[in-house]
Design a protein around this motif. Structure first.
Motif, PDB file in Angstrom:
ATOM      1  N   ARG A 171      53.326  31.897  53.219  1.00  0.00           N
ATOM      2  CA  ARG A 171      54.154  31.297  54.265  1.00  0.00           C
ATOM      3  C   ARG A 171      55.307  30.489  53.683  1.00  0.00           C
ATOM      4  N   ARG A 172      55.077  29.857  52.559  1.00  0.00           N
ATOM      5  CA  ARG A 172      56.098  29.017  51.934  1.00  0.00           C
ATOM      6  C   ARG A 172      57.177  29.829  51.214  1.00  0.00           C
ATOM      7  N   HIS A 173      56.782  30.918  50.551  1.00  0.00           N
ATOM      8  CA  HIS A 173      57.671  31.508  49.553  1.00  0.00           C
ATOM      9  C   HIS A 173      58.058  32.962  49.740  1.00  0.00           C
ATOM     10  N   CYS A 177      52.116  24.226  56.184  1.00  0.00           N
ATOM     11  CA  CYS A 177      52.080  24.641  54.778  1.00  0.00           C
ATOM     12  C   CYS A 177      53.154  23.971  53.940  1.00  0.00           C
ATOM     13  N   ARG A 229      59.282  25.780  54.167  1.00  0.00           N
ATOM     14  CA  ARG A 229      59.415  27.205  53.869  1.00  0.00           C
ATOM     15  C   ARG A 229      60.756  27.469  53.175  1.00  0.00           C
ATOM     16  N   PRO A 278      61.820  30.857  51.404  1.00  0.00           N
ATOM     17  CA  PRO A 278      61.502  32.200  50.915  1.00  0.00           C
ATOM     18  C   PRO A 278      62.325  32.579  49.696  1.00  0.00           C
TER      19      PRO A 278
END
Length: 291
Positions: free
Chosen positions: A224-226, A268, A271, A273
């Motif tokens: 979800r973060r990256h 999380c 974000r 990406p």
């Protein structure tokens, strides 16, 4: 360029005083001494430490990520450190030139962000899970990789200042991969150097409490973060299939899916990406971020 200076960080929960002392003795015996050495008691009282070693005692266990950030902050306060070397408290440096080799590597390449050691037991055997690539048959194969080993590694302090520190909320598992993905996306290199050895007992990660839950939760958080949006379901779907195929423990599998749900439900963090260029770079290095 001046020669980079090494600082050492060790976390301990107070359960391995003899092993911790042996590790610190092997640090002291290095031909090129560390500029600073910090030992963090992660929710524990520290034993007597060698002269010059900085001790920090925490009232509660902050986990691997949180404890490492405490050590990192203390090294920054002490100053004079260009490379952070994290070592497990039950590890041992069996050669006296480890810090010299690390300093040489960083001197030769200013874009070197992380150096991953080879983890080997007292017989010299390296477990497959300790080789940071998919094709793990030859632990002596040196080269650029997409992740690194938590038990023994070097990290550029300049890189950490740029990309940020360890992900506190992870507590334990996948904190190295989270950091590695951020490093790669910022165009830093990660090198697996099997000539740098940390001797460590042969173990299973499942020995830790909450291993299955935190493994799943943190993997969802990483995605979800990256990951680019298109890759999130691919990555998580791959790991659902792999976990179901590999896990022989029914309670472990239930805990894993509980952690997966927790990772999808709970915040999380920010974000950011990674670029598709980074995805392609990881693919060329042998591990696209879908497995």
């Amino acid at each position: 360029m001046s020669r980079p200076r090494v600082g050492v960080a060790v976390l301990t929960m107070g359960t391995r005083p003899a092993e911790l002392r042996a590790l610190l003795d092997s640090v002291v015996k290095q031909q090129e001494p560390a500029a600073q050495v910090v030992v963090v008691g992660n929710g524990s009282v520290l034993p007597e430490l060698p002269e010059g070693v900085i001790g920090v005692e925490l009232e509660e266990n902050l986990g691997v990520a949180g404890g490492r950030n405490v050590a990192l902050a203390r090294l920054r306060t002490a100053g004079g450190v260009d490379i952070l070397v994290d070592l497990d408290d039950d590890g041992l440096l069996i050669e006296a030139d480890v810090f010299t080799r690390i300093a040489d590597l960083y001197t030769a390449d200013p874009r070197l962000g992380i150096v991953s050691f080879r983890i080997a037991d007292e017989t010299g055997f390296t477990q497959r899970r300790h080789v940071p690539r998919l094709r793990a048959g030859d632990p002596m194969q040196r080269g650029l990789v997409t992740t690194f080993l938590g038990g023994g590694h070097g990290i550029s302090m300049r890189m950490l200042d740029e990309i940020g520190d360890w992900p506190d909320d992870f507590f334990f598992t996948h904190e190295e991969t989270d950091l590695a993905w951020r490093a790669l996306d910022a165009d830093w290199k990660i090198l697996y150097e099997p000539a740098l050895v940390l001797q460590h007992p042969r173990t299973s990660p499942a020995r830790h409490a909450n291993f299955y839950r935190l493994t799943a939760r943190n993997r969802v958080w990483m995605a979800r973060r990256h990951l680019p949006a298109l890759l999130v379901p691919v990555y998580l779907g791959t790991w659902i299939a792999l976990t179901v195929a590999r896990t022989r423990s029914l309670p472990g599998l239930r805990a894993w899916f509980g952690g997966f749900a927790e990772g999808a439900r709970r915040p999380c963090g920010v974000r950011r990406p990674m670029r598709w260029r980074t995805v392609w770079r990881m693919t060329r290095l042998g591990r696209p971020p879908v497995v």
